[in-house]
Scaffold this motif. Sequence first.
Motif, PDB file in Angstrom:
ATOM      1  N   SER A  97       0.231  -1.580  -0.311  1.00  0.00           N
ATOM      2  CA  SER A  97       0.895  -0.067   0.129  1.00  0.00           C
ATOM      3  C   SER A  97       1.139   1.183   0.070  1.00  0.00           C
ATOM      4  O   SER A  97       0.248   2.610   0.264  1.00  0.00           O
ATOM      5  CB  SER A  97      -1.162   0.083   1.238  1.00  0.00           C
ATOM      6  OG  SER A  97      -1.708  -1.291   1.369  1.00  0.00           O
ATOM      7  N   ALA A  98       2.497   1.130   0.404  1.00  0.00           N
ATOM      8  CA  ALA A  98       3.010   2.375   0.368  1.00  0.00           C
ATOM      9  C   ALA A  98       2.448   3.834  -0.940  1.00  0.00           C
ATOM     10  O   ALA A  98       2.591   4.779  -0.429  1.00  0.00           O
ATOM     11  CB  ALA A  98       4.430   1.954   0.447  1.00  0.00           C
ATOM     12  N   ASP A  99       2.808   3.186  -2.036  1.00  0.00           N
ATOM     13  CA  ASP A  99       2.508   3.876  -3.067  1.00  0.00           C
ATOM     14  C   ASP A  99       1.030   4.653  -3.097  1.00  0.00           C
ATOM     15  O   ASP A  99       1.116   6.055  -3.229  1.00  0.00           O
ATOM     16  CB  ASP A  99       3.086   3.657  -4.628  1.00  0.00           C
ATOM     17  CG  ASP A  99       4.286   3.458  -4.697  1.00  0.00           C
ATOM     18  OD1 ASP A  99       5.072   3.556  -4.069  1.00  0.00           O
ATOM     19  OD2 ASP A  99       4.697   2.198  -5.530  1.00  0.00           O
ATOM     20  N   GLU A 100       0.326   3.845  -2.995  1.00  0.00           N
ATOM     21  CA  GLU A 100      -1.085   4.378  -3.270  1.00  0.00           C
ATOM     22  C   GLU A 100      -1.160   4.970  -1.713  1.00  0.00           C
ATOM     23  O   GLU A 100      -2.773   6.378  -1.920  1.00  0.00           O
ATOM     24  CB  GLU A 100      -2.189   3.309  -2.922  1.00  0.00           C
ATOM     25  CG  GLU A 100      -3.498   3.949  -3.198  1.00  0.00           C
ATOM     26  CD  GLU A 100      -4.020   4.579  -4.359  1.00  0.00           C
ATOM     27  OE1 GLU A 100      -4.768   5.650  -4.009  1.00  0.00           O
ATOM     28  OE2 GLU A 100      -3.270   4.141  -5.103  1.00  0.00           O
ATOM     29  N   TYR A 101      -1.396   4.535  -0.474  1.00  0.00           N
ATOM     30  CA  TYR A 101      -1.068   5.603   0.593  1.00  0.00           C
ATOM     31  C   TYR A 101      -0.441   7.270   0.201  1.00  0.00           C
ATOM     32  O   TYR A 101      -1.275   8.053   1.079  1.00  0.00           O
ATOM     33  CB  TYR A 101      -0.371   4.807   1.730  1.00  0.00           C
ATOM     34  CG  TYR A 101      -0.754   5.740   3.189  1.00  0.00           C
ATOM     35  CD1 TYR A 101      -1.735   5.049   3.421  1.00  0.00           C
ATOM     36  CD2 TYR A 101       0.745   7.060   3.618  1.00  0.00           C
ATOM     37  CE1 TYR A 101      -1.657   5.832   5.738  1.00  0.00           C
ATOM     38  CE2 TYR A 101       0.523   6.995   5.139  1.00  0.00           C
ATOM     39  CZ  TYR A 101      -0.639   7.460   5.362  1.00  0.00           C
ATOM     40  OH  TYR A 101      -0.616   7.691   6.409  1.00  0.00           O
ATOM     41  N   LYS A 119      -6.571  -0.387  -2.065  1.00  0.00           N
ATOM     42  CA  LYS A 119      -5.247   0.176  -2.269  1.00  0.00           C
ATOM     43  C   LYS A 119      -4.185   0.815  -1.269  1.00  0.00           C
ATOM     44  O   LYS A 119      -3.364   0.270  -1.312  1.00  0.00           O
ATOM     45  CB  LYS A 119      -4.848   0.661  -3.785  1.00  0.00           C
ATOM     46  CG  LYS A 119      -5.355  -0.214  -4.846  1.00  0.00           C
ATOM     47  CD  LYS A 119      -5.292   1.087  -6.434  1.00  0.00           C
ATOM     48  CE  LYS A 119      -6.060   0.015  -7.564  1.00  0.00           C
ATOM     49  NZ  LYS A 119      -5.439   0.851  -8.546  1.00  0.00           N
ATOM     50  N   GLY A 120      -4.876   1.845  -0.588  1.00  0.00           N
ATOM     51  CA  GLY A 120      -3.938   2.444  -0.423  1.00  0.00           C
ATOM     52  C   GLY A 120      -4.002   2.261   1.669  1.00  0.00           C
ATOM     53  O   GLY A 120      -3.207   3.201   2.777  1.00  0.00           O
ATOM     54  N   THR A 121      -5.033   1.018   2.215  1.00  0.00           N
ATOM     55  CA  THR A 121      -5.209   1.137   3.257  1.00  0.00           C
ATOM     56  C   THR A 121      -5.302  -0.544   4.038  1.00  0.00           C
ATOM     57  O   THR A 121      -4.712  -1.823   2.769  1.00  0.00           O
ATOM     58  CB  THR A 121      -5.863   1.325   4.289  1.00  0.00           C
ATOM     59  OG1 THR A 121      -7.269   0.556   3.348  1.00  0.00           O
ATOM     60  CG2 THR A 121      -6.733   3.052   4.042  1.00  0.00           C
TER      61      THR A 121
END
Length: 271
Positions: free
Chosen positions: A18-22, A220-222
């Motif tokens: 999730s690093a990029d979407e976060y 995607k971000g969590t």
Amino acid sequence: MEKLAEFREFEYQGWQQSADEYHYSFGSLTLQMIEPLLNAVNAQPGIKLLDVATGPGYVAAQAAQRQCQVTGLDFSEAMLAKAREINPDLNWVQGDAESLPFEAGEFEAIAMNFGILHLAEPQKAINEAFRVLRGGGKFAFTVWDVMEKSIGFQLIYQAIQTYGDPDVPMPPGPPFFYFSQPENSINALENAGFTNPLVEQIPLIWELESAEHFFAAFYKGTARTGGLLRRQPEKNLENIRAAISETTLPYLKDNKLVVPMSALVVSAEKL
């Protein structure tokens, strides 16, 4: 113990992907809490500050701008890679918030921006913060406010409740909004030995490009909410996405979503 290990692995794998979407979706929101968080720990030039669960390193970077001696810690290699990409000159350490790889009394300030929501045993992390903090130092963490005041979470969880399966198999973890109740945060700090606990509410605004961006932020971000979404059958996901397109309409302004959110800064000191 097996269930705790399962939850830790679930969170670890969630943040690994999730690093990029976060960074793209939640970064602009969680960044708004950094100044109140650093103010709560009295982050001044020269002090040794530990940023626990640093993620992409936002808190550590702003503490460095305040001329603190900063260390950022996270358990996710992917998150640390993102932190190093953004701020290659800062000190990044891989480690566990519940078992910090530092000596007692090593830091003068400790901050954690929303990381406590993703720990299997958050009380252990608070105890560890107390251990590695010097006397006279301050510890602070942030959490989301209750769901009724954090509209983004309210919208996504209502859609899941109505159109998805909120009981898909998930590793059991602490209640996500446990620390949204100030008395729970205060009790946890006092149980670790901290004194003079304070809770401050901070109103936030989350700007997103579209309803699809909003959905992707969670999907995607969590780790936790994304994990719940990613385990839904495809038909459920289609219905949830369609519901979000409708329920976010009242928050459209100038072709952007403007979603009210709210968070808490919880702080205390070690005598």
